[in-house]
Design an enzyme around this catalytic site. Sequence first.
Site, mmCIF file in Angstrom:
data_model
loop_
_atom_site.group_PDB
_atom_site.id
_atom_site.type_symbol
_atom_site.label_atom_id
_atom_site.label_comp_id
_atom_site.label_asym_id
_atom_site.label_seq_id
_atom_site.Cartn_x
_atom_site.Cartn_y
_atom_site.Cartn_z
ATOM 1 C CB CYS A 2 -0.910 0.012 1.219
ATOM 2 S SG CYS A 2 -1.903 -1.481 1.411
ATOM 3 N NE ARG A 27 4.345 1.188 -1.420
ATOM 4 C CZ ARG A 27 5.403 1.093 -0.608
ATOM 5 N NH1 ARG A 27 6.569 1.540 -1.013
ATOM 6 N NH2 ARG A 27 5.306 0.532 0.567
ATOM 7 C CD1 TRP A 74 -2.598 -5.413 -3.781
ATOM 8 C CD2 TRP A 74 -2.216 -6.573 -1.923
ATOM 9 N NE1 TRP A 74 -2.384 -6.725 -4.143
ATOM 10 C CE2 TRP A 74 -2.142 -7.456 -3.025
ATOM 11 C CE3 TRP A 74 -2.003 -7.086 -0.641
ATOM 12 C CZ2 TRP A 74 -1.875 -8.808 -2.868
ATOM 13 C CZ3 TRP A 74 -1.734 -8.437 -0.491
ATOM 14 C CH2 TRP A 74 -1.675 -9.282 -1.599
ATOM 15 C CG ASN A 100 0.953 1.026 3.959
ATOM 16 O OD1 ASN A 100 -0.168 1.292 3.548
ATOM 17 N ND2 ASN A 100 2.048 1.532 3.434
ATOM 18 N N GLY A 101 -0.109 -2.663 6.377
ATOM 19 C CA GLY A 101 0.191 -3.798 7.238
ATOM 20 C C GLY A 101 -1.071 -4.526 7.654
ATOM 21 C CD GLU A 486 13.130 -13.700 -12.600
ATOM 22 O OE1 GLU A 486 12.825 -12.533 -12.892
ATOM 23 O OE2 GLU A 486 12.719 -14.272 -11.558
ATOM 24 C CE LYS A 490 10.715 -10.606 -13.824
ATOM 25 N NZ LYS A 490 10.343 -11.361 -12.634
ATOM 26 C CD GLU A 493 6.520 -11.742 -11.450
ATOM 27 O OE1 GLU A 493 6.635 -11.421 -10.256
ATOM 28 O OE2 GLU A 493 7.378 -11.477 -12.309
ATOM 29 C CG HIS A 509 12.823 -37.811 -13.090
ATOM 30 N ND1 HIS A 509 12.990 -39.163 -12.878
ATOM 31 C CD2 HIS A 509 14.047 -37.326 -13.400
ATOM 32 C CE1 HIS A 509 14.266 -39.475 -13.035
ATOM 33 N NE2 HIS A 509 14.929 -38.379 -13.358
ATOM 34 C CE LYS A 608 9.511 -3.205 -8.049
ATOM 35 N NZ LYS A 608 10.003 -4.125 -9.084
#
Length: 613
Positions: A2, A27, A74, A100-101, A486, A490, A493, A509, A608
Amino acid sequence: MCGIVGYIGPRDATPIILSGLKRLEYRGYDSAGVAVLQNGNIEVRREAGKLSRLTELVGKSPISGHIGIGHTRWATHGAPNQQNAHPHTGHTGKVVVVHNGIVENFLELRDELSSEGVDFASDTDTETIVHLVEHYLASGLNLTEAARATFKQIKGANVIVLMSADEPDKIVTARIGNAGGVVIGFGEDEMFAASDIPAILEHTREVVFLESHQMAIISRSGADFQTLNGDKLRLRPQTIAWDPVAAEKGEYRHFMQKEIHEQVRSLTDTLAGRVDFDEGRIRLPQLNLTPELAERIQKIYIVACGTAAYAGMVGKYLIEKITRIPVEIDIASEFRYRDPIVDENTVVLAISQSGETADTLAAMEEGRKKGAVLWSIVNAIGSQAMRIADGSISMQTGPEIGVASTKAFTAPIVDLYMLAILLADLRGTIDEASRRQLVADLRLVPDLVGQTLAREDEIEKVAHALKDIKGCLYLGRGINMPIAYEGALKLKEISYIHAEGYPAGEMKHGPIALIDEEMPVVCLAPKDPWHEKMISQIQQAKARGGPVIAVATDGDQLVADMANHVLWIPETPWLLSPVITVIPLQVLAYHIASLRGLDVDQPRNLAKSVTVE
């Protein structure tokens, strides 16, 4: 996650707050709001969705005043709607708060307040804060003391900013635990508060960062810093050198595209002042690494989340290969729950772009409890992970706005490479010729990245061929295995295509069952010690009809003859190859998402800076 912005001064607070929130959009958020003291009354405007909707609302129903606070939320408690958007006011309408939190004990507090007759207007944990403040104000305390009493009752990691119509000359803010940052900005006859530097950088570069369990009472003339227990603190501003222009897109369509291309510059910057090419040595003065400490280290734990964890996986290869110190990679959210074997001869090395990632900070705290040496590799200067560490390495990439990290992935790989060389040098586990060669190879990195980025048009053509796929496998071996993870991250995401990264040897496997003509396979096959093994993996994928997209070194005709598409990279020293092989995968994911018409910079459900567990 946030975003928070506060202002007090002679100017109209509303446009300053809205502009600051705009700079914090990276963010991640799902609602936004602003509260301003106007003619003695607190006026609040809130809206679900993007900040543009709040701006439209303020345009239709203007508010102005010389003190105000704003927020992008958020959702954690309650749906992302107007009712639950911040700021929140109490039943008197005199106090307003943003937060925030997570208030971990909010159900308990809510029950207590409800039993006293308090009615709640939202489903959020945040609303308990403003009702508690009003409760203490009603008992005769002033705003500062009422806020302090409230802060002491709250459990969990939280950042809180509040103001009152009855005390219009101040904003009160606090940081409780490791819940994101609080930066206080100093101007001329005006002050700012924010959750990150970009929000206020166009107005001031003189800032103070609050530590955990510190609070600030902000007026136009300055700030009074205290502990939550009321002890006075003398905190002096520091000067931030970032240029506001660095946070603008410039010629690029998205911040992510800009940041991918900034890697030539960011990697140059992360080398700056640290590499002595003449002497073939590495200098990391902020790490506080002495020969005695280097000799003492018996084990290193790298703790990180998401993209940073994959950078750490590359770092494991680098440190073990160059330094011969055992390294373990831990997902930070799991580290403290498994009772890791840590002592004073252990280093806990945290990697975090924001330096405020809650899980990573918790892992660092666990390391501290067990007596470990704490190091961090962080992009955000002055962040918590940097401040609590015994030593740190700044990524020096500048602000990264796009939620999907790019330049803050490649920079820590180079930082880990430099760390490995320095450790080996101090421990005497590397000869001079080898050290000089490893250091000399660093000189090549920015140009190799630039050469790879120059092929964006070729990668975009491949993106056109893949934009409608439903899923994708990424395979890599050895030091490039983490790049498979990675690359897959990407793609998922920002394009919302299901993608999985695997060690290439694991394909047979299980994952090989998925391969058919509709399941593309991205194979990392540069000329490194695992090249022949990757050729075998490509052949197995082709035998099952899977379209192959290979990342290959220039001139590798063997791979070119087998693959459906090749993403070419220049020849690179293999220990540094992950910095180069990831570039075409970043560009590929970007163009696939862009071609699908998606919000590349702010993908759904992501933030973010993840400042809650």
